[in-house]
Design a protein around this motif. Sequence first.
Motif, PDB file in Angstrom:
ATOM      1  N   ALA A 120       2.592  24.080  10.365  1.00 33.60           N
ATOM      2  CA  ALA A 120       2.003  24.472   9.082  1.00 33.60           C
ATOM      3  C   ALA A 120       2.864  24.079   7.896  1.00 33.60           C
ATOM      4  CB  ALA A 120       1.760  25.983   9.069  1.00 33.60           C
ATOM      5  N   SER A 121       4.053  23.536   8.148  1.00 26.44           N
ATOM      6  CA  SER A 121       4.983  23.222   7.065  1.00 26.44           C
ATOM      7  C   SER A 121       5.053  21.719   6.838  1.00 26.44           C
ATOM      8  CB  SER A 121       6.385  23.747   7.403  1.00 26.44           C
ATOM      9  OG  SER A 121       6.350  25.131   7.660  1.00 26.44           O
ATOM     10  N   PRO A 122       5.355  21.316   5.598  1.00 32.97           N
ATOM     11  CA  PRO A 122       5.538  19.882   5.331  1.00 32.97           C
ATOM     12  C   PRO A 122       6.780  19.351   6.039  1.00 32.97           C
ATOM     13  CG  PRO A 122       5.130  21.110   3.306  1.00 32.97           C
ATOM     14  CD  PRO A 122       5.391  22.116   4.369  1.00 32.97           C
ATOM     15  N   LEU A 123       6.707  18.082   6.420  1.00 31.19           N
ATOM     16  CA  LEU A 123       7.820  17.390   7.049  1.00 31.19           C
ATOM     17  C   LEU A 123       8.165  16.153   6.226  1.00 31.19           C
ATOM     18  CD1 LEU A 123       6.681  17.247  10.797  1.00 31.19           C
ATOM     19  CD2 LEU A 123       8.262  18.889   9.776  1.00 31.19           C
ATOM     20  N   PRO A 124       9.437  15.746   6.240  1.00 35.51           N
ATOM     21  CA  PRO A 124       9.761  14.449   5.627  1.00 35.51           C
ATOM     22  C   PRO A 124       9.254  13.333   6.553  1.00 35.51           C
ATOM     23  CG  PRO A 124      11.722  15.442   6.589  1.00 35.51           C
ATOM     24  CD  PRO A 124      10.631  16.456   6.724  1.00 35.51           C
ATOM     25  N   LEU A 125       8.236  12.620   6.113  1.00 37.58           N
ATOM     26  CA  LEU A 125       7.569  11.643   6.973  1.00 37.58           C
ATOM     27  C   LEU A 125       7.716  10.232   6.415  1.00 37.58           C
ATOM     28  CD1 LEU A 125       4.184  13.487   7.725  1.00 37.58           C
ATOM     29  CD2 LEU A 125       6.120  13.209   9.280  1.00 37.58           C
ATOM     30  N   ARG A 126       7.776   9.297   7.338  1.00 35.82           N
ATOM     31  CA  ARG A 126       7.685   7.881   6.996  1.00 35.82           C
ATOM     32  C   ARG A 126       6.702   7.254   7.997  1.00 35.82           C
ATOM     33  NH1 ARG A 126      10.583   3.298   4.826  1.00 35.82           N
ATOM     34  NH2 ARG A 126      10.194   1.440   6.112  1.00 35.82           N
ATOM     35  N   ILE A 127       5.609   6.739   7.479  1.00 34.66           N
ATOM     36  CA  ILE A 127       4.580   6.118   8.324  1.00 34.66           C
ATOM     37  C   ILE A 127       4.518   4.644   7.971  1.00 34.66           C
ATOM     38  CG2 ILE A 127       2.120   6.032   8.866  1.00 34.66           C
ATOM     39  CD1 ILE A 127       1.999   9.026   8.372  1.00 34.66           C
ATOM     40  N   GLU A 128       4.556   3.820   9.005  1.00 33.37           N
ATOM     41  CA  GLU A 128       4.548   2.377   8.767  1.00 33.37           C
ATOM     42  C   GLU A 128       3.469   1.724   9.627  1.00 33.37           C
ATOM     43  OE1 GLU A 128       7.523  -1.529   8.947  1.00 33.37           O
ATOM     44  OE2 GLU A 128       8.337   0.525   9.056  1.00 33.37           O
ATOM     45  N   VAL A 129       2.662   0.863   8.989  1.00 28.43           N
ATOM     46  CA  VAL A 129       1.661   0.047   9.676  1.00 28.43           C
ATOM     47  C   VAL A 129       1.969  -1.405   9.305  1.00 28.43           C
ATOM     48  CG1 VAL A 129      -0.788  -0.376  10.063  1.00 28.43           C
ATOM     49  CG2 VAL A 129      -0.025   1.918   9.427  1.00 28.43           C
ATOM     50  N   PRO A 130       2.497  -2.193  10.242  1.00 27.82           N
ATOM     51  CA  PRO A 130       2.933  -3.558   9.882  1.00 27.82           C
ATOM     52  C   PRO A 130       1.816  -4.479   9.439  1.00 27.82           C
ATOM     53  CG  PRO A 130       3.906  -2.836  11.959  1.00 27.82           C
ATOM     54  CD  PRO A 130       2.857  -1.832  11.609  1.00 27.82           C
ATOM     55  N   ALA A 131       0.619  -4.315   9.980  1.00 28.46           N
ATOM     56  CA  ALA A 131      -0.493  -5.209   9.617  1.00 28.46           C
ATOM     57  C   ALA A 131      -1.753  -4.369   9.437  1.00 28.46           C
ATOM     58  CB  ALA A 131      -0.710  -6.276  10.684  1.00 28.46           C
ATOM     59  N   LEU A 132      -2.167  -4.236   8.184  1.00 31.90           N
ATOM     60  CA  LEU A 132      -3.328  -3.413   7.861  1.00 31.90           C
ATOM     61  C   LEU A 132      -4.306  -4.237   7.027  1.00 31.90           C
ATOM     62  CD1 LEU A 132      -4.824  -0.661   7.640  1.00 31.90           C
ATOM     63  CD2 LEU A 132      -3.446  -0.215   5.594  1.00 31.90           C
ATOM     64  N   PRO A 133      -5.550  -4.442   7.489  1.00 34.48           N
ATOM     65  CA  PRO A 133      -6.538  -5.120   6.643  1.00 34.48           C
ATOM     66  C   PRO A 133      -6.826  -4.275   5.410  1.00 34.48           C
ATOM     67  CG  PRO A 133      -7.305  -4.894   8.933  1.00 34.48           C
ATOM     68  CD  PRO A 133      -6.116  -4.024   8.780  1.00 34.48           C
ATOM     69  N   ALA A 134      -6.808  -4.906   4.246  1.00 36.53           N
ATOM     70  CA  ALA A 134      -7.037  -4.172   3.002  1.00 36.53           C
ATOM     71  C   ALA A 134      -7.973  -4.981   2.119  1.00 36.53           C
ATOM     72  CB  ALA A 134      -5.716  -3.904   2.283  1.00 36.53           C
ATOM     73  N   ARG A 135      -9.253  -4.706   2.245  1.00 32.90           N
ATOM     74  CA  ARG A 135     -10.239  -5.378   1.389  1.00 32.90           C
ATOM     75  C   ARG A 135     -10.228  -4.678   0.035  1.00 32.90           C
ATOM     76  NH1 ARG A 135     -13.421  -8.709   4.631  1.00 32.90           N
ATOM     77  NH2 ARG A 135     -13.343  -8.204   6.858  1.00 32.90           N
ATOM     78  N   GLY A 136      -9.508  -5.283  -0.886  1.00 35.59           N
ATOM     79  CA  GLY A 136      -9.252  -4.664  -2.179  1.00 35.59           C
ATOM     80  C   GLY A 136      -7.805  -4.826  -2.563  1.00 35.59           C
ATOM     81  N   GLY A 137      -6.986  -5.256  -1.574  1.00 37.80           N
ATOM     82  CA  GLY A 137      -5.599  -5.593  -1.847  1.00 37.80           C
ATOM     83  C   GLY A 137      -4.685  -4.395  -1.983  1.00 37.80           C
ATOM     84  N   PRO A 138      -3.410  -4.660  -2.287  1.00 34.16           N
ATOM     85  CA  PRO A 138      -2.419  -3.583  -2.424  1.00 34.16           C
ATOM     86  C   PRO A 138      -2.801  -2.543  -3.463  1.00 34.16           C
ATOM     87  CG  PRO A 138      -1.346  -5.729  -2.328  1.00 34.16           C
ATOM     88  CD  PRO A 138      -2.809  -5.993  -2.444  1.00 34.16           C
ATOM     89  N   GLU A 139      -3.489  -2.966  -4.522  1.00 32.01           N
ATOM     90  CA  GLU A 139      -3.865  -2.018  -5.565  1.00 32.01           C
ATOM     91  C   GLU A 139      -4.789  -0.941  -5.023  1.00 32.01           C
ATOM     92  OE1 GLU A 139      -4.215   0.116  -8.890  1.00 32.01           O
ATOM     93  OE2 GLU A 139      -2.744  -1.469  -8.470  1.00 32.01           O
ATOM     94  N   LEU A 140      -5.749  -1.331  -4.186  1.00 31.58           N
ATOM     95  CA  LEU A 140      -6.652  -0.335  -3.607  1.00 31.58           C
ATOM     96  C   LEU A 140      -5.894   0.599  -2.671  1.00 31.58           C
ATOM     97  CD1 LEU A 140      -9.478   0.800  -3.222  1.00 31.58           C
ATOM     98  CD2 LEU A 140      -9.841  -0.864  -1.387  1.00 31.58           C
ATOM     99  N   VAL A 141      -4.928   0.064  -1.920  1.00 36.01           N
ATOM    100  CA  VAL A 141      -4.129   0.921  -1.043  1.00 36.01           C
ATOM    101  C   VAL A 141      -3.455   2.016  -1.857  1.00 36.01           C
ATOM    102  CG1 VAL A 141      -2.183   0.990   0.569  1.00 36.01           C
ATOM    103  CG2 VAL A 141      -3.757  -0.949   0.605  1.00 36.01           C
ATOM    104  N   ARG A 142      -2.873   1.645  -2.996  1.00 34.69           N
ATOM    105  CA  ARG A 142      -2.183   2.639  -3.833  1.00 34.69           C
ATOM    106  C   ARG A 142      -3.175   3.627  -4.441  1.00 34.69           C
ATOM    107  NH1 ARG A 142       0.098  -2.381  -5.589  1.00 34.69           N
ATOM    108  NH2 ARG A 142       2.082  -2.771  -4.493  1.00 34.69           N
ATOM    109  N   ARG A 143      -4.374   3.154  -4.799  1.00 35.80           N
ATOM    110  CA  ARG A 143      -5.385   4.065  -5.352  1.00 35.80           C
ATOM    111  C   ARG A 143      -5.858   5.076  -4.328  1.00 35.80           C
ATOM    112  NH1 ARG A 143      -9.428  -0.301  -7.079  1.00 35.80           N
ATOM    113  NH2 ARG A 143     -10.907   1.419  -6.737  1.00 35.80           N
ATOM    114  N   LEU A 144      -5.844   4.699  -3.061  1.00 37.06           N
ATOM    115  CA  LEU A 144      -6.331   5.612  -2.028  1.00 37.06           C
ATOM    116  C   LEU A 144      -5.263   6.605  -1.585  1.00 37.06           C
ATOM    117  CD1 LEU A 144      -8.505   3.293   0.257  1.00 37.06           C
ATOM    118  CD2 LEU A 144      -9.208   4.726  -1.651  1.00 37.06           C
TER     119      LEU A 144
END
Length: 538
Positions: A120-144
């Motif tokens: 139930a508590s927040p954790l310090p997390l780091r999530i990495e996906v080396p290859a992610l299709p992004a139709r909309g580019g990096p800008e859309l990733v940041r908006r989401l």
Amino acid sequence: MFLTISTTGTPERPATDLGFLLHKHPGRAQAFSTSHGTAHILYPEASAERCTAALLLEVDPVALVRRARGRSSGGAPDSALAQYVNDRPYAASSLVAVALSTVFKSALRGVCAAMPERAASPLPLRIEVPALPARGGPELVRRLFGPLGWDSVGAEPVVLDEQFPEWGDSRYVRLVLEGELRLADALRQLYVLLPVLDDAKHYWVAPDEVDKLLRAGEGWLADHPEQQLITSRYLSRRRGLTRQATERLELARLAESDDLEAEAVDNAVDETKDTEERPVPLAEQRRTAILDVLRAAGASTVLDLGCGQGRLVQELLKDIRFTAIAGVDVSVRALAIAARRLRLERLGERQSGRVTLVQGSLTYTDKRLAGYDAAVLSEVVEHIDLPRLPALEYAVFGSARPRTVIVTTPNVEYNVRWETLPAGHARHSDHRFEWNRKEFRDWAARVAERHGYDVVYMPVGDDDPEVGPPTQMAVFTLTPAESTAGRPAAGPHTGRAGTAGSPDAPPAPVSRTVTTQAMHGTEATNTPLVPAERGVHQ
């Protein structure tokens, strides 16, 4: 496909607690079978200071394609190869989202009996996906991901080829998320947003996807500034499902603001009473449109070619202006069902004299079909193999040659609006093809020109501004020059034109029989219609 989840810890709260939260032991490598391959869970590092869990998904593209159900229609010639040669084995997509929900089911719900307070508590997390299709580019990733509480959202474009930088970037990014969040919240965000960024799903989006979206989006989706885009893409742009999800999200937001349950807000309708107008079925709209055209054309004798179980024939019998009606179908079983529907054995002599049921193949000429005012081919042409379609055209337009011919067929462009129809599938398993509007009009224009008809087109059903109507209809009318150039002699069931005397003379009586035609159209014999128990269904 590869994804890692890392966290840091202290001797008092070691990072290896991540194994408890994910319900996967850091000391073992585990494999889980999925419907599209094998998901491996392993820990590249596991210490009190730092722990990383990795999800490696081995996709079996051959098995994935073979498990697909139904037959596609209208695909590109190379679509079969494209199913095998693609980015599925390498780039995170809806396949990873499904794997997350399969192997981390309890973690997605935030359930951990051993450490409930840690879950139930927040954790310090780091999530990495080396290859992610992004139709909309990096800008859309940041908006989401930006509005969801992450301290850092990294979306580094992946170049097409490092040796040829002038080619530019691909549509893939390297995603790195860092921040303090509950593990369950982070997993639910990935479950929704990975397929949203890919803007595609490998499985059919059914109505239950709305419930999945709302469960995974609880607590963050209702107030997300890109809610509409997320909802639309997640539900594969199916307007009905998107509208339903949006309405339920708004209801949840209103209920939360008033500290009420959603059911307490949405109580304006008494569900014990049916106050909603039911939509008219498309089949009924189609029959109504056909009847309107027949009446406007002044037809009194009508052929229903490919009559099936006789629903249109039944409607024609209700209107006394149609003095002679013939239902034609190749299926004896369908004709037997039509005979029961029409209650042929119970009809009076006058009514039974207006109708006959004929067995025959529409790809062979039949002199008995000549002389009728109008012929209807309702949802028939798409059941004919394309190489045999010219034979049907000649049998109807060249040989029978009625003054009016009505043809209806599905509009394949509208298929995207059917929420229960899997993408790329035909509406019926027996459809040999389905035309778009241009293909249908091109075919109709060629037939009209070849056989001396004029043709007009009419929509049937909701005429969508983007994809057109669900059913397209063409109405062929024999040109005046052709009408006076020697129309075929009227047959025995042609009403006014079928008698040798006055045009107002009644039609010759027709016995209640099913006419059975030899498949090559050379002979015809009359076989009395018998009850089902005597073998008609055989």
